[in-house]
Write a protein that holds these residues in place. Sequence first.
Motif: not given
Length: 191
Positions: A102-113, A115-122
Amino acid sequence: EGTGGGNDDARGGVAATGARDATWGRAGIVTPDWSESPGGDALRALIRMEHGRYVGCGRFKTTATGTDFFAARFNSNGSLDTSFNGSGFTETAFGLSLAVDQCNAVALQTDGMVVSAGYTDAHVALTRHTASGQLHVTFDTGGMDELKGAETATGQREAGGVRVATRGMCLVAGLRFGPRRRRVPRVGRSR
């Protein structure tokens, strides 16, 4: 953003006055059915991009791989931006079959990429997608990074926030829970 019951994710547009933005979907609400599995889809984070577009992330449930990381990009009216991965969204399954990712947070780089952060299997999990929606293959292992390190079998670590720092580096914040290690006092002879 959030869940709309059953399979559905729900997004609502709100005007500056606080009233529902009727230009979004039907009467200001969009509830697409992302996947075929009931009760598994939800956006967990949403940020505004330039030109009024949005990028978000969350979870996406399938019968084949379980609950997966999910990233999506939306136009200013709440519709999917199909220039992102051809469909407007992408799902990413980490290693274990049927693991809960599950992704809980997202951020955007200046080049449009994205980045997503969350968890998998603890464990803390991260993905990076190109501006066109594909996993960025030079980001750790094929665009995915799993930060293992739960201290015990019952411990868990989870990212709850992410920011893009200088030179594309990421700053991740989150939590760790589970049994703590106990410090054993050193016992010696008194003098």
